[in-house]
Design an enzyme around this catalytic site. Sequence first.
Site, short mmCIF file in Angstrom:
data_model
loop_
_atom_site.label_atom_id
_atom_site.label_comp_id
_atom_site.label_asym_id
_atom_site.label_seq_id
_atom_site.Cartn_x
_atom_site.Cartn_y
_atom_site.Cartn_z
N SER A 45 0.81 -1.10 0.11
CA SER A 45 -0.08 -0.01 0.01
C SER A 45 0.91 1.33 0.04
O SER A 45 1.77 1.41 0.90
CB SER A 45 -0.95 0.02 1.20
OG SER A 45 -1.60 -1.16 1.34
N CYS A 66 -7.15 -0.84 7.27
CA CYS A 66 -5.97 -1.21 6.51
C CYS A 66 -5.20 -2.24 7.34
O CYS A 66 -4.89 -2.09 8.59
CB CYS A 66 -5.10 -0.36 6.30
SG CYS A 66 -3.69 -0.89 5.08
N ASP A 69 -8.45 -2.21 3.01
CA ASP A 69 -7.32 -2.12 2.30
C ASP A 69 -6.61 -3.49 3.39
O ASP A 69 -5.80 -3.11 4.06
CB ASP A 69 -6.59 -1.01 2.19
CG ASP A 69 -4.90 -1.52 1.21
OD1 ASP A 69 -5.16 -2.33 0.41
OD2 ASP A 69 -4.25 -0.50 1.11
N TRP A 73 -4.91 -7.38 3.99
CA TRP A 73 -4.17 -8.68 3.21
C TRP A 73 -3.82 -9.55 4.50
O TRP A 73 -3.76 -9.51 5.41
CB TRP A 73 -2.86 -7.95 2.44
CG TRP A 73 -1.90 -7.32 3.49
CD1 TRP A 73 -0.92 -7.84 4.18
CD2 TRP A 73 -1.83 -5.84 3.70
NE1 TRP A 73 -0.09 -6.85 5.21
CE2 TRP A 73 -0.87 -5.72 4.57
CE3 TRP A 73 -2.31 -4.80 3.30
CZ2 TRP A 73 -0.61 -4.56 5.00
CZ3 TRP A 73 -2.00 -3.57 3.68
CH2 TRP A 73 -0.90 -3.20 4.54
P1 FAD Z 1 6.97 -14.36 1.35
O1 FAD Z 1 8.18 -14.89 1.03
O2 FAD Z 1 6.07 -14.12 0.33
O3 FAD Z 1 6.39 -14.97 2.51
C1 FAD Z 1 5.08 -14.43 3.06
C2 FAD Z 1 4.75 -15.52 4.16
O4 FAD Z 1 4.05 -16.52 3.27
C3 FAD Z 1 5.49 -15.84 5.21
O5 FAD Z 1 5.42 -15.09 6.44
C4 FAD Z 1 4.68 -17.29 5.49
O6 FAD Z 1 3.67 -17.28 6.47
C5 FAD Z 1 4.47 -17.91 4.25
N1 FAD Z 1 5.42 -18.60 3.47
C6 FAD Z 1 6.49 -18.24 2.55
N2 FAD Z 1 7.11 -19.17 2.40
C7 FAD Z 1 6.72 -20.46 3.04
C8 FAD Z 1 7.28 -21.49 3.28
N3 FAD Z 1 8.33 -22.14 2.63
N4 FAD Z 1 6.63 -22.45 4.16
C9 FAD Z 1 5.72 -21.83 5.05
N5 FAD Z 1 5.05 -20.68 4.88
C10 FAD Z 1 5.64 -19.93 4.05
N6 FAD Z 1 2.97 -5.69 3.56
C11 FAD Z 1 3.52 -4.65 4.26
O7 FAD Z 1 4.54 -4.61 4.88
N7 FAD Z 1 3.39 -3.13 4.06
C12 FAD Z 1 2.35 -2.81 3.21
O8 FAD Z 1 1.99 -1.72 3.15
C13 FAD Z 1 1.51 -4.14 2.49
N8 FAD Z 1 0.57 -3.80 1.78
C14 FAD Z 1 -0.06 -4.80 1.04
C15 FAD Z 1 -1.18 -4.52 0.20
C16 FAD Z 1 -1.89 -5.53 -0.47
C17 FAD Z 1 -2.96 -5.15 -1.29
C18 FAD Z 1 -1.27 -6.88 -0.51
C19 FAD Z 1 -1.91 -7.87 -1.00
C20 FAD Z 1 -0.34 -7.08 0.61
C21 FAD Z 1 0.26 -6.11 1.24
N9 FAD Z 1 1.33 -6.31 2.14
C22 FAD Z 1 2.16 -5.19 2.64
C23 FAD Z 1 1.88 -7.41 2.20
C24 FAD Z 1 2.96 -7.92 1.11
O9 FAD Z 1 2.33 -7.95 -0.22
C25 FAD Z 1 4.03 -9.04 1.44
O10 FAD Z 1 3.07 -10.28 1.34
C26 FAD Z 1 4.83 -9.19 2.50
O11 FAD Z 1 5.63 -8.23 2.50
C27 FAD Z 1 5.67 -10.56 2.66
O12 FAD Z 1 6.37 -10.61 1.60
P2 FAD Z 1 7.70 -11.40 1.52
O13 FAD Z 1 8.10 -11.78 -0.01
O14 FAD Z 1 8.93 -10.65 2.09
O15 FAD Z 1 7.35 -12.64 2.08
#
Ligand code: FAD
Length: 692
Positions: free
Chosen positions: A452, A645, A690, A692
């Site tokens: 966001s 949010c 908003d 997630w």
């Molecule tokens: P990822 O690698 O995608 O992992 C995310 C989660 O998936 C993990 O914590 C775990 O629970 C699970 N996971 C991943 N891999 C494994 C595995 N091997 N085994 C088991 N479980 C697993 N985030 C913010 O910080 N700020 C924002 O403003 C924000 N806004 C958003 C707005 C929208 C519309 C949406 C959809 C999401 C938003 N998010 C926000 C969330 C963001 O998109 C990400 O999902 C978040 O930052 C995690 O991303 P990552 O790639 O670091 O983690």
Amino acid sequence: AELDTLDMLVLGVILLGSIAYFTKGTLWAKPKNPYASPAFLNGSAGKAGRTRNFVEKMDESGKNCIIFYGSQTGTAEDYASRLAKEGKSRFGLETMVADLEEYDFDAMDTLPSDKIAFFVLATYGEGEPTDNAVEFFEFLNGDDVAFSQGGEESPLSNLNYVAFGLGNNTYEHYNSMVRDVDRLLTKYGAHRIGDAGEGDDGSGTMEEDFLAWKDPMWSALAAHMGLQEREAVYEPVFDIVGREGLTAQSSEVYLGEPNKMHLEGSPRGPFNSHNPYVAPIAESYELFKVKDRNCIHLEVDISGSTLSYTTGDHIAIWPTNAGDEVDRFLRVAGLTDRREQVITVKALEPTAKVPFPTPTTFDAIVRYHLEIGAPVSRQFVSTLAAFAPTEEIKAEMTKLGSDKDYFHDKTGSQLLNIARLLEHVSNGETWDKIPFSAFIEGLNKLQPRYYSISSSSHVQPQKISVTAVVESSAVPGRQDPFRGVTTNYLLALKQKQNGDADPSAFGLTYELSGPRSRYDGIRVPVHVRHSNFKLPSDPAKPIIMIGPGTGVAPFRGFIQERAQQAREGVDVGRTILFFGCRKSTEDFMYESEFEEYKKALGDKFELITAFSRETSQKVYVQHRLKERSAEISDLLSQKAFFYVCGDAANMAREVNTVLTQIIAEGRGVSESKAEEIVKNMRATNQYQEDVW
Ligand code: FAD
């Protein structure tokens, strides 16, 4: 009589209006995005005259089963591919996977009854179709749907279909996409085979819901189509061809570039989910004051691009996998020595799509294009059992693949990704018998993550800010913690930019300079997604914002905007923010900035905090909201906008409950009447989420 200029003008306007009415804008609708179907994704996509009639396409390619997907984050697309593979290998169906966006649906009524269409449909946000399913849904849900063979009672009476939905039960419109499509298809006389499945991400059972749904579905489909089940043997979908004449230095080799323009070093807009803008990071800093948790503020400069945004939109960040996970993957797959080898990946059948451009290298595929960090699918484990290095390991893999509880016991708590799982099961032995095609088929495409936007486009139109909490969690029995893909990549970028002590995010060694060093100067690939999460157009309207943790992100943008408006002399309405975190001394982000906004907004702005770990009893934003019942009720009757949010699973739900209570008490109405009022507030955008 002669017509004077005014008459001509009036007539012209009427004529244009009539054309607009009768063509519904199709004459001047924007041309389809040229990247919607990049040539590298589909062998025939680049050819002129590619049909948008799927029945024709199936005929041309000898298919009797088409599997459409409506996908936002890639899961529905992945399920569609898995169904296609399974249909082919177990039942000899001639399957093809199809992006809903690439076809028209008026000829749906011409699909013969001995063929079958699958719909694998994710529901997005507030019950909306995914971006690639919008046109399909608008067509089917339109008031005057016209199928090619005309309008009998049941125009789709020949159509047999299968349906599975991907949803999240924490949202009000749970799985509404599959429910609506199923209802509409039935309404037009189509026949569903098996149940319409529903997977629930909210309770974390998506994969198991999918697995539990598909077996009875296959039985029903086999009975309906008279299919014979055969022993499934793995057949690769892709051929991996070594390109001896090329090296990783050759100019035509993709080293992680998402498309040809990027390869040639001349990326141009439009920038979107097929074509990111490699944006300079103007600045980045840490928002938390504790050692073991990180939250990053990034400012992404879009001034050199055609990108634009408005306050409340989302930015997508395209991640790069961590170097140590890439190394682990290549090591487990027995590819370490060949990581720089140049290969072309060819689809062995015309309707399969190679999900990245080639020629490329194994290293680039694993680093930039495959979701190697994600949870492992049990079905994929079953597939890989056949390629185990020993019989004993094969038996263990087969058990993991077939025994749900055993699988979750062994893998779930460990947050294992595919390479870690294989390494664990084989005790470090390499898995060099796995055809690389199986990885391309079995793993998702690496997906951009959405954030966001935490800035105001009114205040800083050329700089988008992101507020991201770094995903990191300790895993019992594992030495290193689990680390999220994108947020740790952002942390590494921030560390590099600021010359921090550990410039590689916990030693994860990212390739921060990107393919051909094109991300040098601290850049990150991004695109913008427009959202409906918007401030009232009248700044004098009061707003109530509930944004604990990173849920505060869009509200920082909202308040930044209103503070600026106040400085400009605009009449700004009450602006109330409920913010929550653990401790005022640790993770209270933007604290001093809020003080600045307060100076500009005066009494118009109020920040109400809930610190969950400062008192013996945990206090959350919803408790603070309850304490302010009278005032909130009053503001809502003045048509204040209400925004939530952040965490969809718990917080947003509880806030909804508290709000219902506030309205019931404040207006002296029953709970059910209050629920109706809240629903109505959502429908009229007075209540926006908003989450997630
Ligand atoms: P990822 O690698 O995608 O992992 C995310 C989660 O998936 C993990 O914590 C775990 O629970 C699970 N996971 C991943 N891999 C494994 C595995 N091997 N085994 C088991 N479980 C697993 N985030 C913010 O910080 N700020 C924002 O403003 C924000 N806004 C958003 C707005 C929208 C519309 C949406 C959809 C999401 C938003 N998010 C926000 C969330 C963001 O998109 C990400 O999902 C978040 O930052 C995690 O991303 P990552 O790639 O670091 O983690």
